[in-house]
Write a protein that holds these residues in place. Sequence first.
Motif, PDB file in Angstrom:
ATOM      1  N   THR A 119     103.958 122.536  80.641  1.00 28.92           N
ATOM      2  CA  THR A 119     103.927 121.076  80.521  1.00 28.92           C
ATOM      3  C   THR A 119     103.432 120.463  81.820  1.00 28.92           C
ATOM      4  OG1 THR A 119     105.782 121.105  78.967  1.00 28.92           O
ATOM      5  CG2 THR A 119     105.293 119.006  80.049  1.00 28.92           C
ATOM      6  N   LEU A 120     102.454 119.581  81.714  1.00 24.93           N
ATOM      7  CA  LEU A 120     101.954 118.887  82.896  1.00 24.93           C
ATOM      8  C   LEU A 120     103.013 117.929  83.436  1.00 24.93           C
ATOM      9  CD1 LEU A 120      98.292 117.977  81.830  1.00 24.93           C
ATOM     10  CD2 LEU A 120      99.076 119.963  83.137  1.00 24.93           C
ATOM     11  N   ARG A 125      99.225 115.118  84.958  1.00 24.48           N
ATOM     12  CA  ARG A 125      98.546 114.250  83.987  1.00 24.48           C
ATOM     13  C   ARG A 125      97.538 113.343  84.669  1.00 24.48           C
ATOM     14  NH1 ARG A 125     103.896 114.009  82.129  1.00 24.48           N
ATOM     15  NH2 ARG A 125     104.218 111.926  82.989  1.00 24.48           N
ATOM     16  N   ASP A 134      95.929 118.561  77.057  1.00 21.08           N
ATOM     17  CA  ASP A 134      97.175 118.214  76.371  1.00 21.08           C
ATOM     18  C   ASP A 134      98.319 118.246  77.373  1.00 21.08           C
ATOM     19  OD1 ASP A 134      95.786 118.096  73.980  1.00 21.08           O
ATOM     20  OD2 ASP A 134      96.294 120.151  73.407  1.00 21.08           O
ATOM     21  N   GLU A 135      99.275 117.357  77.183  1.00 17.73           N
ATOM     22  CA  GLU A 135     100.409 117.329  78.109  1.00 17.73           C
ATOM     23  C   GLU A 135     101.180 118.648  78.075  1.00 17.73           C
ATOM     24  OE1 GLU A 135     104.497 114.759  78.966  1.00 17.73           O
ATOM     25  OE2 GLU A 135     102.918 113.940  77.682  1.00 17.73           O
ATOM     26  N   CYS A 136     101.210 119.279  76.915  1.00 14.84           N
ATOM     27  CA  CYS A 136     101.902 120.563  76.761  1.00 14.84           C
ATOM     28  C   CYS A 136     100.966 121.529  76.037  1.00 14.84           C
ATOM     29  CB  CYS A 136     103.191 120.355  75.973  1.00 14.84           C
ATOM     30  SG  CYS A 136     104.212 121.834  75.829  1.00 14.84           S
TER      31      CYS A 136
END
Length: 239
Positions: A119-120, A125, A134-136
């Motif tokens: 996950t960022l 981000r 994608d954030e994850c």
Amino acid sequence: MRVHFVVHEEFEAPGAYARWAHDRQHAVTFSRLYAGEPLPSSPDGIDLLVVMGGPQSPATTIAECPHFDAAAETALIAACAVAGRAVVGVCLGAQLLGTALGAPSLPSPEPEIGSFPVTLTGAGRRHPLLEGFDECFDSGHWHQDMPGLTPDATVLAASEGCPRQIVAYGRFLYGFQCHMEFDPDIVEALIGSARQELAALDGRRFVQRPQELRRTDHRAANARLHVFLDRLVADQAAA
């Protein structure tokens, strides 16, 4: 672009990193340490240094592993950083990068072997080299340690099992604890090299069994890695 790979073990091949370099027709050289090939003596002739993973740690001695000289590698990494070269460290390479900059590696809260979400962070981000990610997203993992953090380091991505998955140490200096380069051949080679490790860690929360490891499709992670590398070399060229 002159890309040099430091490869510690045959079963920890550069995978998608090497495919990216060849596809972009960069000039590629290697230090296959397991085969007795030497490290470069200086940053001369290197634009991007990619230091791969391995079962060693930055504390492993030459007596314990004759083909692994942590002091020589950290000296090369530090010299590349001072000279303004780009450095990407992968797993052990990320830990060596942190060590070279004065931040020793640490045990990860959990061992991770398999494919698990990354996950960022907020900084990730906003980071230009990760824009549009994608954030994850899923990535490969194979580690029990993680890189140290310098005062100027920024964590760009974390996982549930490890808080330091992608670390920016500088504009051109990045540590990847995660393995976005994995492909079926690398995974199979790692399984073959680590049967005792897998047996010892069986049942741990973030450790998958061989049949699960073989089922994972790493192509989306490879594609994200290629985007990151394209942006890194473009940023370096612009500077």
